[in-house]
Design a protein around this motif. Structure first.
Motif, PDB file in Angstrom:
ATOM      1  N   GLY A   1      39.176  37.782  43.581  1.00  0.00           N
ATOM      2  CA  GLY A   1      38.178  38.543  42.843  1.00  0.00           C
ATOM      3  C   GLY A   1      36.812  38.632  43.499  1.00  0.00           C
ATOM      4  O   GLY A   1      35.835  39.024  42.849  1.00  0.00           O
ATOM      5  N   PHE A   2      36.718  38.307  44.777  1.00  0.00           N
ATOM      6  CA  PHE A   2      35.444  38.406  45.492  1.00  0.00           C
ATOM      7  C   PHE A   2      35.220  39.800  46.064  1.00  0.00           C
ATOM      8  O   PHE A   2      34.095  40.178  46.368  1.00  0.00           O
ATOM      9  CB  PHE A   2      35.364  37.374  46.620  1.00  0.00           C
ATOM     10  N   THR A   3      36.311  40.545  46.247  1.00  0.00           N
ATOM     11  CA  THR A   3      36.230  41.907  46.752  1.00  0.00           C
ATOM     12  C   THR A   3      37.141  42.807  45.926  1.00  0.00           C
ATOM     13  O   THR A   3      37.995  42.316  45.183  1.00  0.00           O
ATOM     14  CB  THR A   3      36.655  41.999  48.241  1.00  0.00           C
ATOM     15  N   GLU A   4      36.942  44.094  46.107  1.00  0.00           N
ATOM     16  CA  GLU A   4      37.830  45.080  45.497  1.00  0.00           C
ATOM     17  C   GLU A   4      37.929  46.272  46.439  1.00  0.00           C
ATOM     18  O   GLU A   4      37.099  46.442  47.328  1.00  0.00           O
ATOM     19  CB  GLU A   4      37.338  45.500  44.117  1.00  0.00           C
ATOM     20  N   GLN A   5      38.961  47.067  46.244  1.00  0.00           N
ATOM     21  CA  GLN A   5      39.157  48.247  47.073  1.00  0.00           C
ATOM     22  C   GLN A   5      38.777  49.491  46.301  1.00  0.00           C
ATOM     23  O   GLN A   5      38.874  49.530  45.074  1.00  0.00           O
ATOM     24  CB  GLN A   5      40.623  48.363  47.503  1.00  0.00           C
ATOM     25  N   ARG A   6      38.352  50.497  47.067  1.00  0.00           N
ATOM     26  CA  ARG A   6      38.128  51.815  46.471  1.00  0.00           C
ATOM     27  C   ARG A   6      38.596  52.854  47.481  1.00  0.00           C
ATOM     28  O   ARG A   6      38.717  52.570  48.675  1.00  0.00           O
ATOM     29  CB  ARG A   6      36.686  52.015  46.056  1.00  0.00           C
ATOM     30  N   ALA A   7      38.861  54.032  46.981  1.00  0.00           N
ATOM     31  CA  ALA A   7      39.349  55.111  47.841  1.00  0.00           C
ATOM     32  C   ALA A   7      38.340  55.400  48.952  1.00  0.00           C
ATOM     33  O   ALA A   7      37.126  55.343  48.733  1.00  0.00           O
ATOM     34  CB  ALA A   7      39.604  56.360  47.016  1.00  0.00           C
ATOM     35  N   ASN A   8      38.868  55.712  50.109  1.00  0.00           N
ATOM     36  CA  ASN A   8      38.046  56.043  51.262  1.00  0.00           C
ATOM     37  C   ASN A   8      38.097  57.564  51.438  1.00  0.00           C
ATOM     38  O   ASN A   8      39.142  58.099  51.785  1.00  0.00           O
ATOM     39  CB  ASN A   8      38.587  55.345  52.509  1.00  0.00           C
TER      40      ASN A   8
END
Length: 148
Positions: A77-84
């Motif tokens: 839970g330290f990072t998350e992804q999002r669309a590029n």
């Protein structure tokens, strides 16, 4: 033997790195981070949202290994992804609020440690040492690329 001091400088990089890693590990005891997770968070904190290949380039390690590191930060839970928007199959990785908070606290503690370690050292000598290490690193990379 010519360049004895340069030889010692190069070979002292390993004990310096080991001692540094031990200090970093000690600073992470109160967190859920590993040294490699911390590296991912620091790069994202410093450079903003990046893809795994971008992280690998900045860390100068293989993309596959960075993917393992990134997976750990995502799971924790330290990072998350999002669309590029520039690349459909390579999402951007970004810090979560929790990730930003923890890396800022860690960096703050590490800078305080460096202030204590650097007390009494000449800032000009530190700048010169950095300049030399950067130049030697660059020349070693060139020599490795040349097969020498």
């Amino acid at each position: 033997m010519k360049n004895t001091d340069l030889y010692r400088l190069v070979w002292m990089s390993r004990p310096l790195m080991q001692a540094t890693e031990a200090c970093v590990e000690a600073g992470l005891r109160e967190t859920e981070l590993t040294v490699r997770m911390r590296a991912v968070l620091e790069i994202l904190w410093e450079h903003g949202d990046l893809t795994v290949p971008d992280l690998a380039q900045r860390l100068e390690i293989k993309r596959q290994y960075v993917q393992v590191m990134v997976n750990e930060t995502l799971t924790s839970g330290f990072t998350e992804q999002r669309a590029n928007p520039r690349h459909k199959r390579s999402p951007l990785l970004m810090l979560t609020a929790r990730g930003r908070e923890v890396i800022e606290e860690i960096i703050s503690r590490e800078m305080a440690l460096l202030d204590r370690i650097g007390a009494g050292l000449d800032p000009e000598e530190i700048a010169t040492a950095l300049k030399v290490v950067l130049a030697v690193t660059d020349k070693m990379k060139q020599a490795a690329g040349d097969g020498k």
